[in-house]
Motif scaffolding. Structure first.
Motif, PDB file in Angstrom:
ATOM      1  N   UNK A   1       1.193  -1.383   0.026  1.00 51.23           N
ATOM      2  CA  UNK A   1      -0.083  -0.259  -0.211  1.00 51.23           C
ATOM      3  C   UNK A   1       0.644   0.888   0.134  1.00 51.23           C
ATOM      4  N   UNK A   2       0.519   2.377  -0.084  1.00 53.85           N
ATOM      5  CA  UNK A   2       1.287   3.284  -0.386  1.00 53.85           C
ATOM      6  C   UNK A   2       2.168   4.465   0.956  1.00 53.85           C
ATOM      7  N   UNK A   3       1.222   3.934   1.827  1.00 55.18           N
ATOM      8  CA  UNK A   3       2.613   4.096   3.478  1.00 55.18           C
ATOM      9  C   UNK A   3       3.601   3.299   3.160  1.00 55.18           C
ATOM     10  N   UNK A   4       3.756   2.030   3.319  1.00 53.46           N
ATOM     11  CA  UNK A   4       4.500   0.951   3.456  1.00 53.46           C
ATOM     12  C   UNK A   4       5.596   1.338   2.358  1.00 53.46           C
ATOM     13  N   UNK A   5       4.350   1.265   0.928  1.00 51.11           N
ATOM     14  CA  UNK A   5       5.570   1.759   0.117  1.00 51.11           C
ATOM     15  C   UNK A   5       6.680   2.600   0.122  1.00 51.11           C
TER      16      UNK A   5
END
Length: 423
Positions: free
Chosen positions: A241-245
């Motif tokens: 997901x965007x945040x973990x990326x």
């Protein structure tokens, strides 16, 4: 040709501006303990973070005599916190800042040093020439065995000049401090636009890879497009997901790949280099606090809280440093007076005064000369992978920008040619 220089390797390097082979082999800085810490309720406060910084600084200066400790001082918060820690334990570091003397990082660093009786050195105060830069590039490639890109050469110039003048044994740096608090800022400095396009707009990886490689003059057929696409998909910052990326990109590429190039270069000139914010103890403590970027909302209002931690640490360690302005024009003490006062001061500085801050290191005509001269010396073996005709057409016709990110596409063939010749 060296086995690491092949079409697929050059393609990945071009897309991410770094050798990410470690990442494609499953390497990651982040581990389960980090993720567990970020999921838990914060247990570390400002004082815990301050104590961790002091612990790192005391350990690094143990046994040092006067004049043996150096600091890469800028006009920002990261290095000021380290300076506050050093001054709080009675250590007066020799400070250096590189680049254009009219840059605010340098003028503010000089002001700080004058105020507290510290020695300040402004290295690489004049623009390099195509010839002097080539010498630094070759030295950089040899120092780091080809792992540091030629754009790190200005760091080599700076630390070389500094250590010739000052015989320090320990050097403190502020690498990776702000990124962990503010979060990732997208630009073309750490990598091409491929990560931003995918992570923010969910653009198709296949299309991004194909279009990106054309922008970087990779010759069609010199690499396997399916192989490169698959490797990109498997990168840890391209499959979550965007945040973990963002988390993986920040730690694995920006922290442990990009910044570590500088650390390795500095380590060739100084016995001990201490990037305080890359220390595991600091990262772990910050992740267990409310100040880590992943715990904050991503909006303009939340971003106003970023200076809070810095101000609190400086207040604990050396409050006098709150009174000297930062390179962005306001003083840490402005934040202490409340958000309204702080925002008003920022707006005044940014939009009314519109004060110009020249870059510390600008890629001007001298760099165009460097690229023009050295691209003509690139061997045919390297041009097997890059579109020589498209490259020289763009070099001649483009309106060139003056930042590092822009120049990667032109410097890559030169870098790999010099890297090959250095073997």
């Amino acid at each position: 040709m060296n086995p690491e220089i092949n079409g697929n390797h050059l393609a990945l390097f071009s897309l991410f501006h770094h050798d990410i082979s470690k990442n494609t082999n499953g390497y990651s800085y982040l581990n389960s303990a980090h993720f567990n810490a970020l999921k838990e309720t914060p247990t570390c406060d400002d004082e815990s973070i301050t104590n961790t910084i002091i612990e790192i600084v005391k350990e690094g200066t143990s046994g040092c005599l006067e004049g043996e400790v150096g600091l890469t001082l800028t006009g920002g918060f990261d290095s000021r916190v380290i300076l506050a820690a050093l001054l709080s334990i009675g250590i007066k570091p020799i400070c250096f800042t590189y680049g254009n003397p009219r840059n605010k990082d340098i003028s503010i660093s000089k002001k700080i040093c004058k105020t507290y009786g510290l020695k300040h050195v402004n290295t690489v105060s004049e623009k390099p020439t195509a010839t002097s830069y080539l010498k630094a590039v070759k030295e950089t490639i040899l120092i780091d065995k080809g792992d540091a890109h030629l754009h790190r050469a200005h760091r080599t110039l700076a630390i070389n000049e500094f250590t010739k003048q000052q015989k320090i044994k320990v050097l403190f740096t502020g690498h990776f401090g702000g990124e962990q608090i503010r979060g990732l800022s997208y630009n073309n400095y750490f990598s091409s636009s491929i990560f931003e396009e995918y992570n923010e707009r969910q653009s198709q990886i296949e299309k991004l890879v194909e279009e990106g490689l054309k922008k970087y003059f990779l010759k069609e057929g010199s690499y396997s497009l399916p192989v490169v696409i698959e490797k990109v998909k498997n990168l840890k910052w391209m499959q979550r997901d965007k945040q973990n990326n963002k988390l993986y990109f920040l730690y694995d590429l920006v922290g442990m790949n990009h910044h570590m190039q500088d650390i390795r270069i500095y380590s060739k000139y100084v016995d001990k280099v201490i990037p305080v914010y890359l220390d595991d103890r600091f990262i772990d403590t910050l992740m267990r606090s409310p100040h880590h970027f992943s715990r904050k909302k991503s909006n303009k209002l939340a971003s106003l809280s970023h200076p809070k931690l810095y101000c609190e640490i400086i207040k604990i360690l050396y409050p006098e440093l709150l009174k000297i302005e930062l390179s962005n024009g306001y003083k840490p003490s402005d934040y202490e007076k409340g958000i309204f006062h702080y925002v008003k001061k920022r707006i005044f500085k940014k939009y009314i005064l519109k004060s110009y801050n020249p870059p510390s290191f600008s890629y001007g005509q001298w760099y165009i000369d460097f690229v023009t001269k050295n691209s003509n010396l690139v061997q045919n073996e390297i041009w097997e992978y890059f579109d020589q005709k498209a490259y020289f057409h763009a070099l001649k016709e483009n309106q060139h920008a003056s930042n590092e990110g822009y120049w990667h596409k032109f410097s890559n063939p030169i870098f790999f040619n010099l890297k090959k010749l250095s073997k």
